[in-house]
Design a protein around this motif. Sequence first.
Motif, PDB file in Angstrom:
ATOM      1  N   ALA A 192    -109.549 -64.497  43.050  1.00 18.16           N
ATOM      2  CA  ALA A 192    -110.089 -63.873  41.839  1.00 18.16           C
ATOM      3  C   ALA A 192    -109.060 -62.959  41.168  1.00 18.16           C
ATOM      4  CB  ALA A 192    -111.350 -63.091  42.171  1.00 18.16           C
ATOM      5  N   GLN A 193    -108.306 -62.211  41.966  1.00 18.68           N
ATOM      6  CA  GLN A 193    -107.342 -61.253  41.421  1.00 18.68           C
ATOM      7  C   GLN A 193    -106.055 -61.918  40.936  1.00 18.68           C
ATOM      8  OE1 GLN A 193    -107.812 -57.962  40.950  1.00 18.68           O
ATOM      9  NE2 GLN A 193    -109.888 -58.070  41.742  1.00 18.68           N
ATOM     10  N   ASP A 194    -105.765 -63.112  41.447  1.00 17.35           N
ATOM     11  CA  ASP A 194    -104.484 -63.754  41.135  1.00 17.35           C
ATOM     12  C   ASP A 194    -104.646 -65.039  40.330  1.00 17.35           C
ATOM     13  OD1 ASP A 194    -103.012 -61.796  42.344  1.00 17.35           O
ATOM     14  OD2 ASP A 194    -102.504 -62.946  44.130  1.00 17.35           O
ATOM     15  N   MET A 195    -105.683 -65.134  39.514  1.00 16.09           N
ATOM     16  CA  MET A 195    -105.924 -66.356  38.765  1.00 16.09           C
ATOM     17  C   MET A 195    -104.751 -66.710  37.850  1.00 16.09           C
ATOM     18  SD  MET A 195    -108.582 -68.014  39.615  1.00 16.09           S
ATOM     19  CE  MET A 195    -108.616 -69.100  38.196  1.00 16.09           C
ATOM     20  N   ASP A 196    -104.179 -65.732  37.167  1.00 18.78           N
ATOM     21  CA  ASP A 196    -103.040 -66.001  36.297  1.00 18.78           C
ATOM     22  C   ASP A 196    -101.846 -66.509  37.111  1.00 18.78           C
ATOM     23  OD1 ASP A 196    -104.517 -65.206  34.131  1.00 18.78           O
ATOM     24  OD2 ASP A 196    -103.651 -63.189  34.029  1.00 18.78           O
ATOM     25  N   TYR A 197    -101.645 -65.912  38.274  1.00 18.34           N
ATOM     26  CA  TYR A 197    -100.551 -66.309  39.162  1.00 18.34           C
ATOM     27  C   TYR A 197    -100.756 -67.747  39.631  1.00 18.34           C
ATOM     28  CZ  TYR A 197     -97.043 -65.564  42.866  1.00 18.34           C
ATOM     29  OH  TYR A 197     -95.930 -65.628  43.677  1.00 18.34           O
ATOM     30  N   LEU A 198    -101.994 -68.071  40.000  1.00 19.24           N
ATOM     31  CA  LEU A 198    -102.306 -69.422  40.463  1.00 19.24           C
ATOM     32  C   LEU A 198    -102.128 -70.440  39.343  1.00 19.24           C
ATOM     33  CD1 LEU A 198    -105.519 -68.755  42.593  1.00 19.24           C
ATOM     34  CD2 LEU A 198    -103.179 -69.025  43.393  1.00 19.24           C
ATOM     35  N   THR A 199    -102.573 -70.093  38.158  1.00 23.72           N
ATOM     36  CA  THR A 199    -102.439 -70.997  37.015  1.00 23.72           C
ATOM     37  C   THR A 199    -100.973 -71.282  36.725  1.00 23.72           C
ATOM     38  OG1 THR A 199    -104.506 -70.189  36.043  1.00 23.72           O
ATOM     39  CG2 THR A 199    -102.974 -71.325  34.576  1.00 23.72           C
ATOM     40  N   ALA A 200    -100.152 -70.231  36.770  1.00 20.94           N
ATOM     41  CA  ALA A 200     -98.719 -70.393  36.522  1.00 20.94           C
ATOM     42  C   ALA A 200     -98.065 -71.277  37.582  1.00 20.94           C
ATOM     43  CB  ALA A 200     -98.039 -69.030  36.480  1.00 20.94           C
ATOM     44  N   ALA A 201     -98.639 -71.253  38.796  1.00 22.44           N
ATOM     45  CA  ALA A 201     -98.096 -72.064  39.887  1.00 22.44           C
ATOM     46  C   ALA A 201     -98.708 -73.460  39.932  1.00 22.44           C
ATOM     47  CB  ALA A 201     -98.328 -71.359  41.218  1.00 22.44           C
ATOM     48  N   GLY A 202     -99.646 -73.748  39.016  1.00 23.60           N
ATOM     49  CA  GLY A 202    -100.282 -75.056  38.988  1.00 23.60           C
ATOM     50  C   GLY A 202    -101.234 -75.291  40.145  1.00 23.60           C
ATOM     51  N   GLN A 203    -101.825 -74.204  40.649  1.00 22.10           N
ATOM     52  CA  GLN A 203    -102.733 -74.301  41.790  1.00 22.10           C
ATOM     53  C   GLN A 203    -104.189 -74.324  41.338  1.00 22.10           C
ATOM     54  OE1 GLN A 203    -101.994 -74.607  45.099  1.00 22.10           O
ATOM     55  NE2 GLN A 203     -99.810 -74.710  44.625  1.00 22.10           N
ATOM     56  N   CYS A 204    -105.003 -75.085  42.064  1.00 24.38           N
ATOM     57  CA  CYS A 204    -106.429 -75.186  41.783  1.00 24.38           C
ATOM     58  C   CYS A 204    -107.205 -74.294  42.746  1.00 24.38           C
ATOM     59  CB  CYS A 204    -106.884 -76.632  41.917  1.00 24.38           C
ATOM     60  SG  CYS A 204    -108.676 -76.850  41.809  1.00 24.38           S
TER      61      CYS A 204
END
Length: 230
Positions: free
Chosen positions: A187-199
């Motif tokens: 929840a806290q790292d959604m932007d980070y995950l999106t930038a990394a292409g993670q689902c």
Amino acid sequence: MKTALIIRHVPREGVAGFREPIEAAGYVIDRVDVDNQDFHALDLVAPDLVVMMGGPMGVYEREAHPWISCQLKLLARRLAADRPMLGVCFGSQMIAAALGADVYPGPTKEIGFAPVTIHDRDGPLRHLSDVPVLHWHGDTFTLPEGAELLASSPAYQHQAFRKGRNVLALQFHAEMGEDERFVDWIAQDMDYLTAAGQCPDELRAAHEVHGPRAVAAGRAMIAEWLTGLV
């Protein structure tokens, strides 16, 4: 009675699965957050064990996080005294920096469950052989002078090292896999995950599948490491 101090850089990244082997080894655990107003006055040499956990910041972001410079000075004193210390992810990068290594952004964001290649097949990290463990970072470091490289991954050569018998640094998160705070990580790292292409859904599914085995291996690793401390 032995004492262990856990240093948290953000509330969602605690000692998690490593608590069990630390307490089983006879340590009484205390905790401090870096935003504690008295953090600068801590005596990090005194505890029998210091454990530094992860965080989303970089060691090089010292203007944004003034406590980083303070913590590095405290760590240097403990390292000079050769007192037992464990660092996880950002904690491992802080140990590397305190030992004189460079910490910098890596070539990619490494996120998700995957095994690491173990270089020391006879040491405590052998428990992690062929076990997918959680990765959640985008920074790396040069290997400190006199340190022994213990593990690597295809994306990052420096996944774990030790300095003597008392200092262990782990870039990956073998403590995570059964902790409900994993939901907060996502929840806290959604932007980070999106930038990394993670689902996020795929990460949650992998956490369910690989988490318990990863934590069991991580606990065995830490239990064995603790028995070898000087």
